[in-house]
Scaffold this motif. Structure first.
Motif, PDB file in Angstrom:
ATOM      1  N   PHE A   9      -4.367 -51.090 -25.811  1.00 49.11           N
ATOM      2  CA  PHE A   9      -5.552 -50.565 -25.140  1.00 49.11           C
ATOM      3  C   PHE A   9      -5.637 -50.925 -23.661  1.00 49.11           C
ATOM      4  N   ASP A  10      -4.719 -51.721 -23.154  1.00 44.97           N
ATOM      5  CA  ASP A  10      -4.807 -52.152 -21.760  1.00 44.97           C
ATOM      6  C   ASP A  10      -4.552 -50.980 -20.802  1.00 44.97           C
ATOM      7  N   PRO A  11      -5.415 -50.752 -19.794  1.00 43.90           N
ATOM      8  CA  PRO A  11      -5.166 -49.673 -18.833  1.00 43.90           C
ATOM      9  C   PRO A  11      -3.853 -49.908 -18.081  1.00 43.90           C
ATOM     10  N   LYS A  12      -3.133 -48.820 -17.812  1.00 43.32           N
ATOM     11  CA  LYS A  12      -1.837 -48.919 -17.137  1.00 43.32           C
ATOM     12  C   LYS A  12      -1.783 -47.950 -15.968  1.00 43.32           C
ATOM     13  N   ASP A  13      -1.028 -48.325 -14.954  1.00 44.01           N
ATOM     14  CA  ASP A  13      -0.867 -47.416 -13.825  1.00 44.01           C
ATOM     15  C   ASP A  13       0.212 -46.384 -14.152  1.00 44.01           C
ATOM     16  N   ARG A  14       0.506 -45.513 -13.199  1.00 39.31           N
ATOM     17  CA  ARG A  14       1.460 -44.431 -13.474  1.00 39.31           C
ATOM     18  C   ARG A  14       2.873 -44.925 -13.762  1.00 39.31           C
ATOM     19  N   HIS A  15       3.121 -46.199 -13.468  1.00 40.84           N
ATOM     20  CA  HIS A  15       4.437 -46.787 -13.753  1.00 40.84           C
ATOM     21  C   HIS A  15       4.453 -47.521 -15.091  1.00 40.84           C
ATOM     22  N   GLY A  16       3.353 -47.451 -15.806  1.00 44.07           N
ATOM     23  CA  GLY A  16       3.280 -48.108 -17.101  1.00 44.07           C
ATOM     24  C   GLY A  16       2.985 -49.592 -17.024  1.00 44.07           C
ATOM     25  N   VAL A  17       2.573 -50.076 -15.856  1.00 41.61           N
ATOM     26  CA  VAL A  17       2.271 -51.502 -15.689  1.00 41.61           C
ATOM     27  C   VAL A  17       0.802 -51.746 -16.063  1.00 41.61           C
ATOM     28  N   GLY A  18       0.576 -52.641 -17.003  1.00 40.85           N
ATOM     29  CA  GLY A  18      -0.768 -52.930 -17.460  1.00 40.85           C
ATOM     30  C   GLY A  18      -1.562 -53.772 -16.485  1.00 40.85           C
ATOM     31  N   LEU A  19      -2.876 -53.682 -16.553  1.00 41.82           N
ATOM     32  CA  LEU A  19      -3.758 -54.438 -15.671  1.00 41.82           C
ATOM     33  C   LEU A  19      -4.120 -55.804 -16.242  1.00 41.82           C
ATOM     34  N   GLY A  20      -3.854 -56.005 -17.533  1.00 41.04           N
ATOM     35  CA  GLY A  20      -4.236 -57.263 -18.164  1.00 41.04           C
ATOM     36  C   GLY A  20      -5.730 -57.392 -18.341  1.00 41.04           C
ATOM     37  N   GLU A  21      -6.421 -56.254 -18.399  1.00 45.02           N
ATOM     38  CA  GLU A  21      -7.874 -56.227 -18.485  1.00 45.02           C
ATOM     39  C   GLU A  21      -8.367 -56.204 -19.934  1.00 45.02           C
ATOM     40  N   ILE A  22      -7.642 -55.484 -20.797  1.00 46.08           N
ATOM     41  CA  ILE A  22      -8.077 -55.312 -22.187  1.00 46.08           C
ATOM     42  C   ILE A  22      -6.963 -55.784 -23.122  1.00 46.08           C
ATOM     43  N   PRO A  23      -7.206 -56.816 -23.928  1.00 44.77           N
ATOM     44  CA  PRO A  23      -6.142 -57.389 -24.762  1.00 44.77           C
ATOM     45  C   PRO A  23      -5.947 -56.718 -26.116  1.00 44.77           C
ATOM     46  N   HIS A  24      -6.918 -55.917 -26.561  1.00 46.83           N
ATOM     47  CA  HIS A  24      -6.911 -55.410 -27.932  1.00 46.83           C
ATOM     48  C   HIS A  24      -5.648 -54.593 -28.244  1.00 46.83           C
ATOM     49  N   LYS A  25      -5.101 -54.818 -29.440  1.00 47.16           N
ATOM     50  CA  LYS A  25      -3.866 -54.135 -29.853  1.00 47.16           C
ATOM     51  C   LYS A  25      -3.888 -53.836 -31.350  1.00 47.16           C
ATOM     52  N   ILE A  26      -3.177 -52.772 -31.716  1.00 45.13           N
ATOM     53  CA  ILE A  26      -2.886 -52.484 -33.121  1.00 45.13           C
ATOM     54  C   ILE A  26      -1.375 -52.414 -33.251  1.00 45.13           C
ATOM     55  N   VAL A  27      -0.825 -53.177 -34.168  1.00 47.87           N
ATOM     56  CA  VAL A  27       0.620 -53.173 -34.386  1.00 47.87           C
ATOM     57  C   VAL A  27       0.903 -52.698 -35.808  1.00 47.87           C
ATOM     58  N   TYR A  28       1.670 -51.628 -35.925  1.00 46.15           N
ATOM     59  CA  TYR A  28       2.091 -51.103 -37.224  1.00 46.15           C
ATOM     60  C   TYR A  28       3.533 -51.557 -37.442  1.00 46.15           C
ATOM     61  N   ILE A  29       3.795 -52.258 -38.548  1.00 47.87           N
ATOM     62  CA  ILE A  29       5.157 -52.710 -38.813  1.00 47.87           C
ATOM     63  C   ILE A  29       5.630 -52.180 -40.170  1.00 47.87           C
ATOM     64  N   CYS A  30       6.903 -51.790 -40.208  1.00 50.86           N
ATOM     65  CA  CYS A  30       7.508 -51.234 -41.428  1.00 50.86           C
ATOM     66  C   CYS A  30       8.742 -52.061 -41.786  1.00 50.86           C
ATOM     67  N   PRO A  31       8.621 -52.984 -42.733  1.00 55.81           N
ATOM     68  CA  PRO A  31       9.762 -53.826 -43.112  1.00 55.81           C
ATOM     69  C   PRO A  31      10.997 -53.032 -43.509  1.00 55.81           C
ATOM     70  N   LYS A  32      10.811 -51.845 -44.037  1.00 57.40           N
ATOM     71  CA  LYS A  32      11.924 -51.005 -44.504  1.00 57.40           C
ATOM     72  C   LYS A  32      12.885 -50.657 -43.381  1.00 57.40           C
ATOM     73  N   TYR A  33      12.406 -50.653 -42.130  1.00 61.14           N
ATOM     74  CA  TYR A  33      13.224 -50.195 -41.014  1.00 61.14           C
ATOM     75  C   TYR A  33      13.646 -51.329 -40.083  1.00 61.14           C
ATOM     76  N   LEU A  34      13.762 -52.527 -40.626  1.00 57.83           N
ATOM     77  CA  LEU A  34      14.281 -53.662 -39.874  1.00 57.83           C
ATOM     78  C   LEU A  34      15.640 -53.295 -39.276  1.00 57.83           C
ATOM     79  N   ASN A  35      15.868 -53.634 -37.997  1.00 54.17           N
ATOM     80  CA  ASN A  35      17.136 -53.290 -37.357  1.00 54.17           C
ATOM     81  C   ASN A  35      17.546 -54.381 -36.374  1.00 54.17           C
ATOM     82  N   ASP A  36      18.652 -54.169 -35.680  1.00 53.08           N
ATOM     83  CA  ASP A  36      19.189 -55.191 -34.771  1.00 53.08           C
ATOM     84  C   ASP A  36      18.264 -55.500 -33.607  1.00 53.08           C
TER      85      ASP A  36
END
Length: 275
Positions: free
Chosen positions: A129-156
């Motif tokens: 959720f952190d706002p980012k500039d046109r280069h994809g650099v975050g502002l560090g203003e909003i920390p909230h995150k959702i992480v979806y993980i799928c153990p089936k697709y573990l890779n290198d």
């Protein structure tokens, strides 16, 4: 090899990961966040549902020292990306009632564990959720995150701190694991917790309920797919009959065309009117 209950069952996942030390260790390895908690709630809901929809968080912990909320969801749905985004936002909005402005007092992190996989076949995707500039650099203003993980697709490229957790979750799905293959003490504790010889009658009952519900949903999906295919075939045959009838309009009368194509007299008449 050790017989274990599969972590695809919600009751088993909660049994293992509702232990505060396991919960905090998992969160640290997945998110890199240190938590200070003494209990984990299961089936958490808010007393005043947001948007008239009452959400239930599988695992929910609030760290009042570091001002962090972490919830872990465990189940695959057709709408799991949107569903758990809604849950996450509900945990944010619930804080607004007591806040002086629109800045939540606690940062919110959601981890969604998709034990049965996902159509995108990625080991991890994230909503940041952190706002980012046109280069994809975050502002560090909003920390909230959702992480979806799928153990089936573990890779290198899967982060090293994640590996044993994801391996163990996926390894448990066939209800048999080689405990000697795991060196992380917290992962070993998870495997000890889900040993089949430690399950309670209530655990067994809940597993059977979940299995039956999943089989019912599977039957419903297969039935819907079959009905969709049949309707598609029927539509294709109907369109074919209309095409044949249109070619016969200058050669035969409506009754004969209807007999030859299986269309009704009304349908043939409508074709003739459209010419």
């Amino acid at each position: 090899m050790q017989a274990v209950a599969s972590l695809r069952y919600g009751v088993i996942f909660k049994k293992a990961f509702s232990q505060p030390d396991i919960f905090t260790a998992f969160v640290k390895d997945i998110l890199g966040i240190e938590l200070v908690i003494d209990h984990v709630e299961t089936e958490k809901s808010f007393s005043n549902p947001i948007g008239s929809v009452n959400n239930y968080f599988d695992l929910f912990a609030e760290d009042k020292v570091n001002r962090i909320i972490v919830d872990i969801q465990h189940r695959r749905y057709p709408d799991h990306y949107q569903r758990f985004l809604h849950y996450h936002c509900a945990a944010l909005l619930e804080q607004a009632v007591h806040a002086k402005d629109y800045r939540p007092a606690l940062a919110v992190y959601t981890i969604v564990v998709l034990t049965s996989g996902d159509k995108y076949a990625r080991d991890m995707v994230m909503i940041d959720f952190d706002p980012k500039d046109r280069h994809g650099v975050g502002l560090g203003e909003i920390p909230h995150k959702i992480v979806y993980i799928c153990p089936k697709y573990l890779n290198d490229e899967t982060p090293e701190t994640w590996r044993e957790w994801l391996l163990a979750i996926n390894d448990s799905l066939d209800e048999e694991v080689d405990e000697s293959a795991y060196h992380n003490g917290n992962v070993q504790k998870v495997l000890q917790t889900i040993r089949k010889d430690t399950l309670t009658p209530r655990d067994h009952a809940r597993m059977k309920d979940e299995y039956s519900e999943e089989e019912l949903r599977k039957e419903e999906r297969e039935k819907a797919l079959q009905e969709g295919m049949e309707k598609g075939m029927e539509k294709g045959e109907h369109q074919k009959a209309l095409g044949i009838a249109a070619n016969l309009l200058d050669l035969l009368d409506d009754h004969t065309i209807a007999q030859k194509t299986g269309l009704s007299l009304e349908q043939v008449a409508q074709l003739r009117e459209k010419r």
